[in-house]
Design an enzyme around this catalytic site. Structure first.
Site, PDB file in Angstrom:
ATOM      1  N   LYS A 141      -0.948   5.720 -10.119  1.00 14.01           N
ATOM      2  CA  LYS A 141      -0.157   6.423  -9.114  1.00 14.01           C
ATOM      3  C   LYS A 141       1.285   5.996  -9.127  1.00 14.01           C
ATOM      4  O   LYS A 141       1.570   4.888  -9.556  1.00 14.01           O
ATOM      5  CB  LYS A 141      -0.769   6.221  -7.730  1.00 14.01           C
TER       6      LYS A 141
ATOM      7  N   LYS B 120       0.033   0.845 -10.302  1.00 10.97           N
ATOM      8  CA  LYS B 120       0.686   1.320  -9.095  1.00 10.97           C
ATOM      9  C   LYS B 120       2.151   0.966  -9.202  1.00 10.97           C
ATOM     10  O   LYS B 120       2.526  -0.201  -9.171  1.00 10.97           O
ATOM     11  CB  LYS B 120       0.061   0.636  -7.889  1.00 10.97           C
TER      12      LYS B 120
HETATM   13  C1  PBG Z   1      -1.222   0.329   0.358  1.00  9.99           C
HETATM   14  C2  PBG Z   1      -1.087   1.691  -0.221  1.00  9.99           C
HETATM   15  C3  PBG Z   1       0.040   2.510  -0.302  1.00  9.99           C
HETATM   16  C4  PBG Z   1      -0.408   3.735  -0.807  1.00  9.99           C
HETATM   17  C5  PBG Z   1      -1.754   3.600  -1.053  1.00  9.99           C
HETATM   18  N1  PBG Z   1      -2.157   2.324  -0.712  1.00  9.99           N
HETATM   19  C6  PBG Z   1       1.420   2.313   0.157  1.00  9.99           C
HETATM   20  C7  PBG Z   1       2.319   1.354  -0.480  1.00  9.99           C
HETATM   21  O1  PBG Z   1       1.983   0.649  -1.415  1.00  9.99           O
HETATM   22  O2  PBG Z   1       3.442   1.283   0.012  1.00  9.99           O
HETATM   23  C8  PBG Z   1       0.413   4.972  -0.989  1.00  9.99           C
HETATM   24  C9  PBG Z   1      -0.338   6.251  -0.839  1.00  9.99           C
HETATM   25  C10 PBG Z   1       0.495   7.448  -0.572  1.00  9.99           C
HETATM   26  O3  PBG Z   1       1.734   7.408  -0.543  1.00  9.99           O
HETATM   27  O4  PBG Z   1      -0.112   8.536  -0.379  1.00  9.99           O
HETATM   28  N2  PBG Z   1      -0.716  -0.732  -0.340  1.00  9.99           N
END
Ligand code: PBG
Length: 339
Positions: free
Chosen positions: A261, A208
């Site tokens: 992602k 991530k």
């Molecule tokens: C929670 C999380 C996030 C996303 C998924 N789980 C946000 C972040 O880390 O700021 C992003 C998903 C999206 O933008 O569709 N930690």
């Protein structure tokens, strides 16, 4: 001595042009017959935002076409999704009240456990997966507990274990930790097993990246950090080898599935990871990627359906087995009705 390659590619004259890839592009039937990649609806996961309280679905301004639901809305939604051919949802919750440690996140009567029970009752055929994080529940909006101005790793893992157990106890099939803490998968696996939830699977957002593309989601989740950013725990987008290391660690800690992602910025990682890891690999096309396509299509930049199909096919071609996308319903509908 005539060179075989020269003859085959016909560089001497057109008469000698034997290799013609266009032969199989001539008709739609031929193209379909030899197409290498397919985006089957069974591979799509639909993200669902759930908020406490009542009042029915509420649109999310930054994500046209996406609503925030209350638990009561989920029965009808789950049945609709099943009818549309969607096989899996990924649930995100918001809190009634935010605390520094995000304690509502592991409340067994909290919004996500209630949502899981409602979906399992109304749409037993759906695979129910849940996001496991604290950012929508903490008063400061970070993904863990803050000590001395930093998100403390090990205490956060402990809390994430409690969140996962609360979701599993409600009947979640899969829990998906997204806080990017070191060792979170192992800690969660241990907490689940100790709690008698050895059959609940863990789906790690192992790769991530700290990303600008999460902006609209933070509006939906009310989870923008009150200070600083998430770069102290999410990955630096400049790093690809490190992403593979994260995946290897998570697989070793017992992750049953992995996630990468944002999706569009990670095609190289999908391709490299697909050759190395055995578990199912998912790409998450995040909120900013969704909003970007929606806004551009609204302005007539391109045809939305064609753009979406092309993006999703690229993720499959790169190596994604599963795709989390806010376009899931539209894509499933098109594949049923042929547009
Ligand atoms: C929670 C999380 C996030 C996303 C998924 N789980 C946000 C972040 O880390 O700021 C992003 C998903 C999206 O933008 O569709 N930690």
């Amino acid at each position: 001595m005539p060179d075989r390659r020269t003859r085959a590619t016909g560089s001497r004259s057109t008469d000698a042009l034997r290799v013609r890839p266009r032969r199989l592009r001539r008709t739609a039937a031929l193209r379909d017959w030899v197409a290498e990649t397919e985006v089957e609806p069974r591979r799509l996961v639909y993200p669902v935002f759930v908020r406490p309280g009542s009042g029915g679905p509420r649109p999310i301004a930054s994500m046209p076409g996406i609503d925030q639901y209350t638990v009561r809305d989920l029965g009808p939604l789950g049945r609709e999704l099943e009818g549309e051919g969607i096989r899996a949802v990924l649930l995100f919750g918001t809190s009634r009240r935010k605390f520094p440690d995000g304690r509502e996140a592991w409340d067994r009567d909290g919004v996500i456990p209630a949502a899981v029970r409602e979906l399992k009752r109304a749409a037993p055929g759906l695979v129910v997966t849940t996001d496991v994080c604290l950012c929508a529940y903490t008063s400061h909006g970070h993904c863990g507990v803050v000590r001395d101005g930093e998100v403390a790793n090990d205490p956060t893992c402990e809390l994430l274990g409690r969140v996962a157990v609360a979701h599993a106890a409600a009947g979640a099939d899969v829990v998906a930790p997204s806080a990017m803490m070191d060792g979170q998968v192992g800690r969660i696996r241990a907490a689940l097993d100790d709690g008698g939830h050895e059959s609940t699977a863990v789906w790690s957002y192992s790769t991530k990246h700290a990303s600008a593309f999460y902006g609209p989601f933070r509006e939906a989740e009310e989870s923008t950090p009150a200070f600083g950013d998430r770069r102290g725990y999410q990955m630096d987008p400049r790093n690809g080898r490190e992403a593979l290391r994260e995946m290897a660690l998570d697989e070793a800690e017992g992750a049953d599935l992995l996630m990468v992602k944002p999706a569009l910025t990670s095609l190289d990682l999908l391709a490299r990871a697909r050759r190395r890891v055995a578990v199912p690999l998912a790409a998450y096309q995040v909120s900013g990627e969704y909003a970007m396509v929606k806004r551009a299509a609204e302005r007539g930049v391109f045809d939305e359906a064609a753009a979406v199909d092309e993006l999703l096919v690229a993720l499959r071609r790169a190596g994604a087995d599963l795709i989390v996308t806010y376009f899931a319903r539209e894509v499933a509908r098109r594949s049923r009705t042929g547009r």
